[in-house]
Design a protein around this motif. Structure first.
Motif, PDB file in Angstrom:
ATOM      1  N   ALA A 113       0.813  -1.216   0.000  1.00  0.00           N
ATOM      2  CA  ALA A 113       0.000   0.000   0.000  1.00  0.00           C
ATOM      3  C   ALA A 113       0.847   1.267   0.000  1.00  0.00           C
ATOM      4  O   ALA A 113       0.503   2.247  -0.675  1.00  0.00           O
ATOM      5  N   VAL A 114       1.952   1.284   0.745  1.00  0.00           N
ATOM      6  CA  VAL A 114       2.768   2.506   0.830  1.00  0.00           C
ATOM      7  C   VAL A 114       3.325   2.909  -0.532  1.00  0.00           C
ATOM      8  O   VAL A 114       3.165   4.056  -0.967  1.00  0.00           O
ATOM      9  N   PRO A 115       4.005   2.012  -1.272  1.00  0.00           N
ATOM     10  CA  PRO A 115       4.458   2.427  -2.606  1.00  0.00           C
ATOM     11  C   PRO A 115       3.316   2.708  -3.571  1.00  0.00           C
ATOM     12  O   PRO A 115       3.436   3.570  -4.442  1.00  0.00           O
ATOM     13  N   LEU A 116       2.183   2.010  -3.410  1.00  0.00           N
ATOM     14  CA  LEU A 116       1.056   2.259  -4.302  1.00  0.00           C
ATOM     15  C   LEU A 116       0.486   3.651  -4.081  1.00  0.00           C
ATOM     16  O   LEU A 116       0.140   4.355  -5.049  1.00  0.00           O
ATOM     17  N   ILE A 117       0.364   4.090  -2.828  1.00  0.00           N
ATOM     18  CA  ILE A 117      -0.127   5.447  -2.554  1.00  0.00           C
ATOM     19  C   ILE A 117       0.858   6.478  -3.098  1.00  0.00           C
ATOM     20  O   ILE A 117       0.449   7.533  -3.605  1.00  0.00           O
ATOM     21  N   ALA A 118       2.153   6.195  -3.012  1.00  0.00           N
ATOM     22  CA  ALA A 118       3.139   7.105  -3.598  1.00  0.00           C
ATOM     23  C   ALA A 118       2.942   7.217  -5.106  1.00  0.00           C
ATOM     24  O   ALA A 118       3.012   8.318  -5.671  1.00  0.00           O
ATOM     25  N   VAL A 119       2.672   6.093  -5.766  1.00  0.00           N
ATOM     26  CA  VAL A 119       2.408   6.120  -7.208  1.00  0.00           C
ATOM     27  C   VAL A 119       1.150   6.925  -7.512  1.00  0.00           C
ATOM     28  O   VAL A 119       1.101   7.703  -8.478  1.00  0.00           O
ATOM     29  N   LEU A 120       0.107   6.751  -6.688  1.00  0.00           N
ATOM     30  CA  LEU A 120      -1.135   7.501  -6.896  1.00  0.00           C
ATOM     31  C   LEU A 120      -0.898   9.001  -6.767  1.00  0.00           C
ATOM     32  O   LEU A 120      -1.423   9.790  -7.570  1.00  0.00           O
ATOM     33  N   ALA A 121      -0.129   9.419  -5.760  1.00  0.00           N
ATOM     34  CA  ALA A 121       0.134  10.839  -5.565  1.00  0.00           C
ATOM     35  C   ALA A 121       0.918  11.414  -6.741  1.00  0.00           C
ATOM     36  O   ALA A 121       0.606  12.502  -7.239  1.00  0.00           O
ATOM     37  N   VAL A 122       1.940  10.691  -7.205  1.00  0.00           N
ATOM     38  CA  VAL A 122       2.735  11.170  -8.339  1.00  0.00           C
ATOM     39  C   VAL A 122       1.883  11.225  -9.608  1.00  0.00           C
ATOM     40  O   VAL A 122       1.944  12.195 -10.370  1.00  0.00           O
ATOM     41  N   ALA A 123       1.072  10.198  -9.835  1.00  0.00           N
ATOM     42  CA  ALA A 123       0.226  10.181 -11.030  1.00  0.00           C
ATOM     43  C   ALA A 123      -0.786  11.324 -11.004  1.00  0.00           C
ATOM     44  O   ALA A 123      -0.998  12.010 -12.015  1.00  0.00           O
ATOM     45  N   ALA A 124      -1.409  11.551  -9.829  1.00  0.00           N
ATOM     46  CA  ALA A 124      -2.373  12.645  -9.724  1.00  0.00           C
ATOM     47  C   ALA A 124      -1.692  13.995  -9.945  1.00  0.00           C
ATOM     48  O   ALA A 124      -2.237  14.878 -10.627  1.00  0.00           O
ATOM     49  N   GLY A 125      -0.499  14.170  -9.394  1.00  0.00           N
ATOM     50  CA  GLY A 125       0.217  15.430  -9.588  1.00  0.00           C
ATOM     51  C   GLY A 125       0.642  15.647 -11.031  1.00  0.00           C
ATOM     52  O   GLY A 125       0.562  16.771 -11.547  1.00  0.00           O
TER      53      GLY A 125
END
Length: 519
Positions: A384-396
């Protein structure tokens, strides 16, 4: 007619029987009734409001909505908590019933319940919204009944034809992948509107022009024109689909269950084998990671979270770079809540099923239970931790607001901890059985759908309320509060584990009973 009444009465008796004893089931059933009533009311009012549109636009809307309703009845039973878990044809295979009698009975049981009634009420709103005059209203009533029957037979045909494949691992994997496409399809109108791709009215008219010649489109057209002749092809389609369903049912009753075939088991080693010492904590981590890797029900939640946030970020950006950091934060928080509200976090003992008793007999102290809960959370954290990081980068990147990536990432990690703490409590307060053999989207054993809904909604609401102290400041622009979000989430997760362990020690017999119901 006797078979029809018998199966309808059996469905009602099963519903009534599932409400005896357990308070959680009664509460879940009440929530189900409230949700069905809400959907019925909104559907009826929305369909009735079509009457205030221009006649051509109203006719196009009716065609599209009727077609979408049939698609929903075809897809949702495959993806939801198990709308017809209590009506598995394999359970009736040894009964002295002919295939046609069984089909009639299953049709009657499919038409019995809160959600079929909600569908029928919503369809009656189409009579108010589309009919013009007494003739149109009379034709509309017949059309609604045929549409209702069409929804039922289409749903039954698809679930019966795919029942054998969906019990196999490959079939469940294929369904999990198909779910991603369905999620993307539902986001298509949102993308079209926000990105300005074409004229929405023209797109609606074009879609209605094609769908008008399908059975649900013809049913809607018969109401708007008042011409009963359009209902003849609809009736023929129902007969043909019903005949195909009977053939599929006859084949399903004599087809071996692929889920009962033996599978090979391979030992594997990885990075965690070298990093974590042997002990109860590492054993729980390995077990949970194997669940996530092997069971489509666990993998699909991660994929859906990633796809939904990515599509929303793409559509909400509107093709420019004017979106602010608040949008990035909102999208990342949505993804974190979706991840934290998954079944394996809000009902952590459900996947263990009957095997939970082996743990129950050796849990001597609260510390043993806390170790178990921490192992489950640690396994989920590694993904979950790396996945949330990917989500934040993708959204940005999609929205162009790269300044919001870091605050969104920290807040997302904090909300994940809050979700873990909330899910630990719902896991011991509202546990339920996760069936072993059904599809990747079956959430509970027959009769426990209300408990699954209550547990999921309770975990999501608790996460939102407890997460407000870290969400509001970051959204208001106090970016440094994102640094506080991470330890706040860890503290809530530890508190949830502590309370859940104490409650589980006292309720272990009830938990074991709840997660071992027959599926």
């Amino acid at each position: 007619m006797n078979t029809f009444r018998l199966f309808a009465g059996l469905k009602l008796r099963l519903v009534a029987g599932n409400l005896r004893g357990a308070v959680e089931r009664k509460i879940g059933f009440i929530f189900t009734l409230i949700a069905a009533t809400f959907v019925a009311g909104i559907g009826f009012l929305s369909m009735s409001a079509i009457r205030f549109a221009e006649p051509d636009l109203a006719a196009d809307l009716g065609v599209v909505v009727f077609s979408a309703l049939v698609v929903g009845w075809a897809v949702i039973p495959l993806l939801s908590f198990g709308v017809d878990d209590t009506l598995d044809p394999s359970r009736l295979a040894l009964f002295p019933l002919r295939t046609k009698e069984m089909a009639i009975g299953l049709f009657a049981a499919s038409a019995t319940g809160a959600w079929p009634l909600a569908t029928l009420i919503a369809l009656l709103g189409g009579v108010v919204g589309l009919s013009r005059g007494l003739t149109g209203a009379l034709v509309g009533i017949v059309s609604v009944l045929l549409m209702f029957a069409l929804c039922l037979v289409v749903s039954r045909l698809i679930t019966t034809a795919l029942s054998s494949a969906l019990r196999s691992r490959r079939g469940r994997d294929a369904l999990a992948v198909a779910a991603i496409g369905i999620v993307l399809l539902f986001q298509l109108p949102n993308v079209i509107v926000n990105r300005g791709v074409g004229d929405p009215a023209a797109l609606l008219s074009g879609a209605a022009g094609v769908l008008r010649w399908t059975p649900p489109g013809l049913a809607a057209t018969s109401i708007s024109t008042g011409n009963p002749l359009w209902l003849v092809p609809v009736a023929v389609a129902i007969v043909v689909i019903g005949w195909l369903w009977i053939k599929a049912l006859a084949r399903a009753l004599v087809t071996p269950d692929a889920s009962s075939q033996a599978a090979s088991v391979r030992a594997s080693t990885g990075l965690l084998d070298r990093l974590m010492p042997d002990g109860p904590l590492s054993a729980v981590v390995y077990k949970e990671l194997r669940y996530i890797r092997r069971d489509p029900r666990f993998r699909v939640g991660w994929l859906v979270s990633l796809v939904v946030v990515g599509v929303l970020a793409f559509s909400q950006s509107g093709g420019d770079s004017t979106a602010g950091p608040g949008l990035v934060i909102w999208l990342t928080c949505l993804g974190a809540v979706m991840i934290g509200a998954q079944q394996q976090f809000g009902n952590m003992f459900g996947a263990d099923g009957r095997a939970l008793w082996m743990n129950a007999v050796v849990y001597a102290t609260d510390r043993d239970l806390r170790t178990d809960l921490r192992g489950r959370h640690l396994a989920a954290t590694t993904i979950a931790v790396p996945l949330i990081a990917v989500l934040a980068v993708a959204a940005g990147m999609f929205t162009g607001a790269t300044a919001g990536i870091l605050p969104a990432m920290l807040l997302g990690w904090g909300l994940l901890g809050v979700a873990f703490g909330s899910g630990a409590l719902t896991s011991v307060l509202v546990p339920y059985t996760i069936p072993d053999r059904l599809n990747a989207f079956t959430g509970a054993a027959p009769g426990q759908g209300g408990q699954a809904f209550l547990g999921s909604m309770g975990a999501m609401m608790a996460t939102g309320v407890v997460g407000l102290p870290i969400i509001v400041p970051v959204v208001l622009g106090i970016g440094w509060m994102g640094v506080v979000a991470l330890p706040y989430g860890v503290a809530i997760a530890l508190l949830g584990q502590h309370l859940a362990a104490k409650i589980a020690r006292m309720r272990m017999p009830e938990i074991l009973d709840a997660v071992t119901k027959a599926a």
